[in-house]
Design a protein around this motif. Sequence first.
Motif, PDB file in Angstrom:
ATOM      1  N   ILE A  12     -17.874  -6.467 -15.392  1.00 14.07           N
ATOM      2  CA  ILE A  12     -17.435  -6.088 -14.095  1.00 14.07           C
ATOM      3  C   ILE A  12     -18.426  -6.332 -13.139  1.00 14.07           C
ATOM      4  O   ILE A  12     -18.355  -6.328 -11.717  1.00 14.07           O
ATOM      5  CB  ILE A  12     -16.905  -4.593 -14.080  1.00 14.07           C
ATOM      6  N   VAL A  53     -13.854  -1.077  -8.431  1.00 16.94           N
ATOM      7  CA  VAL A  53     -13.364  -0.863 -10.043  1.00 16.94           C
ATOM      8  C   VAL A  53     -13.155   0.567 -10.346  1.00 16.94           C
ATOM      9  O   VAL A  53     -13.836   1.667  -9.965  1.00 16.94           O
ATOM     10  CB  VAL A  53     -14.679  -1.401 -10.914  1.00 16.94           C
ATOM     11  N   LYS A  72     -11.806   3.374 -13.367  1.00 14.91           N
ATOM     12  CA  LYS A  72     -11.741   3.763 -14.598  1.00 14.91           C
ATOM     13  C   LYS A  72     -11.204   4.924 -14.910  1.00 14.91           C
ATOM     14  O   LYS A  72     -11.368   6.114 -14.073  1.00 14.91           O
ATOM     15  CB  LYS A  72     -13.352   3.763 -15.164  1.00 14.91           C
ATOM     16  N   SER A  74      -6.204  -5.343 -14.584  1.00 19.13           N
ATOM     17  CA  SER A  74      -6.477  -4.036 -15.397  1.00 19.13           C
ATOM     18  C   SER A  74      -6.393  -4.522 -16.799  1.00 19.13           C
ATOM     19  O   SER A  74      -6.022  -5.485 -17.363  1.00 19.13           O
ATOM     20  CB  SER A  74      -5.068  -3.219 -15.088  1.00 19.13           C
ATOM     21  N   ASP A  92     -13.832  -4.689 -21.003  1.00 18.37           N
ATOM     22  CA  ASP A  92     -14.157  -4.645 -19.594  1.00 18.37           C
ATOM     23  C   ASP A  92     -15.530  -4.783 -19.237  1.00 18.37           C
ATOM     24  O   ASP A  92     -16.061  -4.579 -18.233  1.00 18.37           O
ATOM     25  CB  ASP A  92     -13.626  -3.110 -19.059  1.00 18.37           C
ATOM     26  N   TYR A 147      -9.927  -3.745 -11.626  1.00 13.33           N
ATOM     27  CA  TYR A 147     -10.677  -4.192 -10.522  1.00 13.33           C
ATOM     28  C   TYR A 147      -9.451  -4.624  -9.670  1.00 13.33           C
ATOM     29  O   TYR A 147      -8.780  -5.313  -9.673  1.00 13.33           O
ATOM     30  CB  TYR A 147     -11.166  -5.658 -11.112  1.00 13.33           C
ATOM     31  N   THR A 170      -9.235   0.285 -17.253  1.00  9.99           N
ATOM     32  CA  THR A 170     -10.118  -0.264 -16.154  1.00  9.99           C
ATOM     33  C   THR A 170      -9.443  -1.198 -15.053  1.00  9.99           C
ATOM     34  O   THR A 170      -8.695  -1.908 -15.873  1.00  9.99           O
ATOM     35  CB  THR A 170     -11.431  -0.915 -16.533  1.00  9.99           C
TER      36      THR A 170
END
Length: 662
Positions: free
Chosen positions: A369, A554, A556, A592, A366, A565, A563
């Motif tokens: 981001i 985002v 988590k 994801s 991840d 988005y 994670t």
Amino acid sequence: MTQDGFTVSEDTWITLRDGTRLATRIWMPDDAAGTPVPAVLEYLPYRKRGGTDPRDESTYPVFARAGIAGVRVDIRGSGESDGVIDGEYTPRELSDACEVIEWIAAQPWSNGRVGMMGISWGGFNSLQVAALKPPALKAVISLASTTDRYNDDIHYKNGTHLSAQLSWAGTMLAYQTRAPDIALVGETWRDMWRERLEKEPYFLEEWLSHQRRDAFWKHGSICEDFAGFEIPALIYAGWADGYRNTPLKAIEAMPGPARAIIGPWIHKYPHFAWPKPRTDFHAEAIAWWKHWLSDAPEGDVPAVRAYILDGPRPALRREADPGYWIAKDTWTRPEMRVLGIGADGRLCDGPDFPGMGEVFLRSPLDTGISSGEWFTLKPDAEMAGDQRIDAGGSLLFETAPLTDEMVCLGMPEVALLLRCDEDVENIAMRVIDVHPDGMETRASFGVLNLAHRHGNETPVPMPHGESVPVHVRLDAMGYRFAPGHRIKIALSTAYWPLILPSPKAPGVTIDTASLRLSLPLLGAYRRISIPEPADPDPLPRYRMLSEGQTRRSVNKDLMTGMTEYRIHEDTGLEVHPDSGLQSQEIRDEVWSIAPDDPLSVCGQSRWDIRLQREGWQTRSSTFADLRCTETEWVLTAEVHAFENDREVFSKTFSRRIPRDLV
């Protein structure tokens, strides 16, 4: 409809030789009947009604008052045009465009000279049609476009798989399932709509069937024959957009008259783009058309005009970027300043770069981001953010604070030696401006699938455990690194969600002594000023029946490690004041990934689009899903269509496509 100095009509249809009718909107100067005028074509699948109306209505009236007819045509299978779309930039699309140009040139109001213009799709096909050399096409203006469909579009980038490919496939699936407007086509609208719904392809199936730069991508890539491109071209781009490489690549190679303008902008026309400053696109375009379509003098126009970014800071919204305009009367490959790694781990000037030994790099998946999105339409979270967010998953080298400025214009390059224990791995490289307070702005980036290190036509698996040289040309930049700032290079094996991970994500071992960052120096130039548009808000505003909204986040999950988005876009429900058509688009997209499992990556794109007027209501709902195994891409998609909230059609796509060193 008659307005001051021109008339606008949608009652003209262009009939092609095979009988297909293309829907057309024309802005006609008042005196064209007596004195034939030049014409400019824009040819798109994005609907001239319920689609690009605002930007069309900001530009073509200005052209018409200047004595230039504007012809806005929906390509086959879009808007109110007959037929079904068959893909992006297909031979049929380009052939149809050549027929349209021939039709325009033959009209009694035409002086026989036609220009072609557009941004994105329209910028692409303007260059592609020009490469076919239809006799009446005399010049083009291409904005936010590409000369290389494989490497500089939303599909692949140096062999890596862009997430924008699913985003755009979902977008086009939604766009092409919209109904034609009953007010223009009458009761045939249902038959036209059903034909599209039944026959429309899901573009991602075709795109993922061509993971190498084969004949499919070479078609329409004008870089395959730059030497044969003779039509004058004015090419725009923005530093905040994914399509930033085209002007310099084109100006470097085109033998015909070519001019480049690069500003700070996202993926928008420069008279209403962000970040500011904007430019008076209308005046620039009119001067271009008057010269090439009506023999007016061109004046002294430099080969390249570029806005040099002067340390913009990441922000929640970038309204304006600091900087200044420069001109270069000629363009050649720039002189490069080479930096390497010293024994202390700093990025520095030579002559000796002993480095600090070998370093193993395997980034959490991840990482990335703060990369922003490849295709930027707003100057907010779509743009790259503070690069410190991704520092923990990256290998970092930076200079000492600069004592003198370094001003760059061109494409940086990175060379290094590395090894990998699997056939495929990705690497991402970012050039970063570190501000004195520690904030970090991305100035340029590049990505590479290591199996594509020798080219994109015939990938070669990495030789397990053997060090190999790698060379990457990063995206173009125009940037001033100020005294007191530091220059940083960041490397990572993940850059999600911008690119999707390799099948095993094994990581790489990098020989730091081999790393070279070459920065393109500005060289000889002159400072210039470029006029901004007189109207700071040039787009017409329509009445909103419901307000739109945008969200990006985002998330988590600290229990599962996943994670996500998330993207939400709602245009709101607007009504056009003249046509009365009401339209609304809602997009939800989720990506994801688990930071240690490359096969966990998943992308989902949902669209809901409404077109309606009193007594008539249509809605299309689409869903696209992309997953993977180690050896396959797994695609599913759905289309549902509704008339007056009653479902009248549904369709499902499902396919598994082998991964080909991607």
